[in-house]
Every structure is written in C-alpha cells, then in structure tokens.
Design a protein around this motif. Structure first.
Motif, PDB file in Angstrom:
ATOM      1  N   UNK A   8     -26.661 -21.334 -60.521  1.00  0.00           N
ATOM      2  CA  UNK A   8     -27.535 -20.340 -59.897  1.00  0.00           C
ATOM      3  C   UNK A   8     -27.757 -20.647 -58.412  1.00  0.00           C
ATOM      4  N   UNK A   9     -27.532 -19.653 -57.569  1.00  0.00           N
ATOM      5  CA  UNK A   9     -27.688 -19.860 -56.120  1.00  0.00           C
ATOM      6  C   UNK A   9     -28.299 -18.637 -55.452  1.00  0.00           C
ATOM      7  N   UNK A  10     -28.920 -17.760 -56.255  1.00  0.00           N
ATOM      8  CA  UNK A  10     -29.383 -16.494 -55.682  1.00  0.00           C
ATOM      9  C   UNK A  10     -30.547 -16.676 -54.705  1.00  0.00           C
ATOM     10  N   UNK A  11     -31.338 -17.731 -54.876  1.00  0.00           N
ATOM     11  CA  UNK A  11     -32.444 -17.921 -53.937  1.00  0.00           C
ATOM     12  C   UNK A  11     -31.915 -18.211 -52.536  1.00  0.00           C
ATOM     13  N   UNK A  12     -30.897 -19.059 -52.456  1.00  0.00           N
ATOM     14  CA  UNK A  12     -30.275 -19.344 -51.173  1.00  0.00           C
ATOM     15  C   UNK A  12     -29.654 -18.087 -50.572  1.00  0.00           C
ATOM     16  N   UNK A  13     -28.990 -17.306 -51.410  1.00  0.00           N
ATOM     17  CA  UNK A  13     -28.347 -16.085 -50.931  1.00  0.00           C
ATOM     18  C   UNK A  13     -29.373 -15.032 -50.531  1.00  0.00           C
ATOM     19  N   UNK A  14     -30.517 -15.001 -51.210  1.00  0.00           N
ATOM     20  CA  UNK A  14     -31.573 -14.048 -50.839  1.00  0.00           C
ATOM     21  C   UNK A  14     -32.087 -14.336 -49.440  1.00  0.00           C
ATOM     22  N   UNK A  15     -32.247 -15.618 -49.105  1.00  0.00           N
ATOM     23  CA  UNK A  15     -32.693 -15.988 -47.762  1.00  0.00           C
ATOM     24  C   UNK A  15     -31.652 -15.577 -46.719  1.00  0.00           C
ATOM     25  N   UNK A  16     -30.383 -15.721 -47.064  1.00  0.00           N
ATOM     26  CA  UNK A  16     -29.323 -15.296 -46.152  1.00  0.00           C
ATOM     27  C   UNK A  16     -29.340 -13.784 -45.962  1.00  0.00           C
ATOM     28  N   UNK A  17     -29.574 -13.053 -47.047  1.00  0.00           N
ATOM     29  CA  UNK A  17     -29.663 -11.599 -46.940  1.00  0.00           C
ATOM     30  C   UNK A  17     -30.789 -11.186 -45.985  1.00  0.00           C
ATOM     31  N   UNK A  18     -31.920 -11.847 -46.083  1.00  0.00           N
ATOM     32  CA  UNK A  18     -33.041 -11.521 -45.200  1.00  0.00           C
ATOM     33  C   UNK A  18     -32.672 -11.752 -43.740  1.00  0.00           C
ATOM     34  N   UNK A  19     -31.957 -12.826 -43.473  1.00  0.00           N
ATOM     35  CA  UNK A  19     -31.551 -13.125 -42.093  1.00  0.00           C
ATOM     36  C   UNK A  19     -30.548 -12.090 -41.580  1.00  0.00           C
ATOM     37  N   UNK A  20     -29.625 -11.669 -42.437  1.00  0.00           N
ATOM     38  CA  UNK A  20     -28.649 -10.643 -42.040  1.00  0.00           C
ATOM     39  C   UNK A  20     -29.359  -9.332 -41.739  1.00  0.00           C
ATOM     40  N   UNK A  21     -30.298  -8.966 -42.603  1.00  0.00           N
ATOM     41  CA  UNK A  21     -31.049  -7.726 -42.386  1.00  0.00           C
ATOM     42  C   UNK A  21     -31.841  -7.796 -41.088  1.00  0.00           C
ATOM     43  N   UNK A  22     -32.461  -8.941 -40.819  1.00  0.00           N
ATOM     44  CA  UNK A  22     -33.241  -9.089 -39.592  1.00  0.00           C
ATOM     45  C   UNK A  22     -32.354  -8.906 -38.362  1.00  0.00           C
ATOM     46  N   UNK A  25     -13.071  -9.435 -48.942  1.00  0.00           N
ATOM     47  CA  UNK A  25     -14.379  -9.100 -48.366  1.00  0.00           C
ATOM     48  C   UNK A  25     -14.573  -9.801 -47.025  1.00  0.00           C
ATOM     49  N   UNK A  26     -14.175 -11.062 -46.964  1.00  0.00           N
ATOM     50  CA  UNK A  26     -14.360 -11.834 -45.741  1.00  0.00           C
ATOM     51  C   UNK A  26     -13.566 -11.234 -44.579  1.00  0.00           C
ATOM     52  N   UNK A  27     -12.417 -10.678 -44.872  1.00  0.00           N
ATOM     53  CA  UNK A  27     -11.589 -10.071 -43.836  1.00  0.00           C
ATOM     54  C   UNK A  27     -12.143  -8.732 -43.354  1.00  0.00           C
ATOM     55  N   UNK A  28     -12.782  -7.985 -44.255  1.00  0.00           N
ATOM     56  CA  UNK A  28     -13.141  -6.600 -43.945  1.00  0.00           C
ATOM     57  C   UNK A  28     -14.635  -6.387 -43.712  1.00  0.00           C
ATOM     58  N   UNK A  29     -15.489  -6.956 -44.569  1.00  0.00           N
ATOM     59  CA  UNK A  29     -16.897  -6.570 -44.575  1.00  0.00           C
ATOM     60  C   UNK A  29     -17.661  -6.964 -43.314  1.00  0.00           C
ATOM     61  N   UNK A  54     -20.610 -16.069 -42.671  1.00  0.00           N
ATOM     62  CA  UNK A  54     -21.043 -17.351 -43.234  1.00  0.00           C
ATOM     63  C   UNK A  54     -21.514 -17.183 -44.675  1.00  0.00           C
ATOM     64  N   UNK A  55     -22.202 -16.084 -44.945  1.00  0.00           N
ATOM     65  CA  UNK A  55     -22.737 -15.802 -46.280  1.00  0.00           C
ATOM     66  C   UNK A  55     -21.605 -15.669 -47.306  1.00  0.00           C
ATOM     67  N   UNK A  56     -20.607 -14.864 -46.990  1.00  0.00           N
ATOM     68  CA  UNK A  56     -19.501 -14.642 -47.918  1.00  0.00           C
ATOM     69  C   UNK A  56     -18.674 -15.918 -48.085  1.00  0.00           C
ATOM     70  N   UNK A  57     -18.359 -16.577 -46.974  1.00  0.00           N
ATOM     71  CA  UNK A  57     -17.552 -17.795 -47.040  1.00  0.00           C
ATOM     72  C   UNK A  57     -18.297 -18.906 -47.767  1.00  0.00           C
ATOM     73  N   UNK A  58     -19.599 -18.990 -47.557  1.00  0.00           N
ATOM     74  CA  UNK A  58     -20.382 -20.033 -48.212  1.00  0.00           C
ATOM     75  C   UNK A  58     -20.430 -19.854 -49.717  1.00  0.00           C
ATOM     76  N   UNK A  59     -20.585 -18.598 -50.163  1.00  0.00           N
ATOM     77  CA  UNK A  59     -20.589 -18.336 -51.608  1.00  0.00           C
ATOM     78  C   UNK A  59     -19.252 -18.755 -52.217  1.00  0.00           C
ATOM     79  N   UNK A  60     -18.160 -18.382 -51.561  1.00  0.00           N
ATOM     80  CA  UNK A  60     -16.841 -18.732 -52.079  1.00  0.00           C
ATOM     81  C   UNK A  60     -16.655 -20.242 -52.136  1.00  0.00           C
TER      82      UNK A  60
END
Length: 240
Positions: free
Chosen positions: A184-198, A99-103, A214-220
């Motif tokens: 559980x880390x979905x709250x942190x990831x939700x904030x990242x999703x909002x920033x990506x969408x913005x 995912x990190x290579x392609x997405x 950063x989002x994908x690498x950070x989760x990993x």
C-alpha cells in the motif's frame, strides 16, 4: 488456473433490475469487483452466474464483458471464455512507461491552456482528490485517482493524446489496485497528487509536468522492480 466465482461474492449482492441501463450497471459492478480484488486475476466470469446473481438476462452481461475486454480488464478466449485479466510485471511496466512518455506533456499543455480560462478550471481534479480521500476501498480509490489524472490532462488540446490516455485508464486502475494489495502506497501518492494540483492551480506548467513525471516514475520504481523475470512475473492473487 481459472477459478469459478465463489457463492455470495460481496459485490454481487443486489439486483440491478431497477437501474435504467442494465449493461452499465453490470459493467460498473464487475469493474468494481475486479479493482477491489474480489474477482481475482485469472478467475472465470461465467455469464449465467453473473446474470443470475445480478438479476438480469445474459445479454447485458455479455455486452458488459465485451466492454471490459476492450478496456483491458477482462480477457476473452474461445477456450476459457471470459476471465479477469492477468497482468505481468512487464505489462504493468509498459503501461506506466507509455504514461510517462505521454501524460506529463499532456498535463503541461493543459495547464498552459487554462491560464486565462474559467476561474476554477481544476475543480474536477480537486473533487476527484476529495473522493479518493473519502474512499472506503481500493476500487473507489483507484477510480477516483483515475478521474483525477483525466481531469488534469483533458484540456491538453489534442484529442488523440486524450484518447491514448483514456484507453489506459482502466488498465492503470487495475495495476494500481494490484500493486496496493502487495505494498500500500496511496498515502504517499495522495500527497503527490495534492502537490501536482497545487502547481496546476498556480499556473506553473513546468512544475506540474515535473511533479507528475516524478509521480509516475516513482510508482513504477516502487512496484515493478523485481528480481524475477519481469516478462513472466505476476502479482500474487492471495494478498490481503
């Protein structure tokens, strides 16, 4: 070791007989149960048991299990039959590495492609984030997050890239669900999703690409770092 499906499993408490596509209904029910952790990695998926509880014949169950096997959620074996897939840390890391290579590249291309498109090209992504925020369990959240990512990369203009990422979607959802059981880390990831969408909404392809990377690498980094041998390490199946 495989374990039989326990009686009274919560997700299988209703009939699918009234649903037009019984195979699709079985598919969604079993997928939801796997992502919710109700069906554990290594657990047997017995066609006759599933058919009886869901109120269908074995045929739609068999077809649904084949589809789930193709999506990487179920393992089919001539000796063990169908079981919920067991994913090692190494496999999870490999999924996220791909995912990190392609997405990020796909999302950057999609943002550049929609600059002059419809007034609200990111409405599906925003809707997916709202669904994730309203989710009542980790399965719903995983599936909504999966839809969010697809809404971002879908317009990249390369159908082969879309297919590669689509083929990873269910496996990604399974990895995230298993990871959230441990930490559980979905709250942190939700904030990242909002920033990506913005960034996408602002037509800033470079920023959207960087934030997604950063989002994908950070989760990993948070979930796949282990002091044990990563080729054999697997998640515990008894996490709350």
């Amino acid at each position: 070791m495989s374990t039989a499906m326990p009686p009274g499993t919560r997700f299988l408490n209703g009939s699918t007989g009234a649903i037009p596509s019984r195979t699709e209904a079985v598919l969604e029910a079993v997928k939801h149960a796997i992502l919710a952790g109700e069906l554990k990695p290594g657990q047997s998926l017995v066609e006759t048991e599933l058919a009886q509880v869901l109120g269908v014949s074995k045929t739609p169950v068999r077809e649904a299990l084949k589809t789930l096997a193709g999506a990487g959620l179920v393992t089919m074996s001539p000796y063990r039959g169908a079981t919920v897939r067991e994913i090692s840390m190494a496999t999870a890391a490999a999924i996220y590495d791909l995912r990190l290579l392609v997405e990020p590249e796909a999302v950057g291309r999609a943002v550049r492609a929609v600059v002059s498109a419809s007034p609200d090209p990111w409405a599906p992504a925003a809707a997916a984030l709202r669904a994730s925020a309203a989710a009542t369990d980790q399965a719903q959240r995983s599936l909504a997050n999966r839809d969010f990512h697809r809404a971002l990369y879908l317009g990249c203009g390369n159908s082969l890239i879309v297919k590669v990422l689509d083929d990873l979607r269910d496996q990604t959802a399974l990895v995230s669900a298993l990871s959230w059981q441990q930490a559980p880390s979905w709250e942190q990831e939700a904030a990242q999703h909002q920033a990506i969408l913005a960034a996408a909404q602002a037509d800033d392809a470079d920023r959207a690409t960087a934030l997604l990377r950063e989002h994908i690498a950070g989760f990993a980094a948070r979930h796949f770092a282990t002091t044990t041998d990563p080729s054999t390490a697997e998640w515990s199946t008894d996490a709350s």
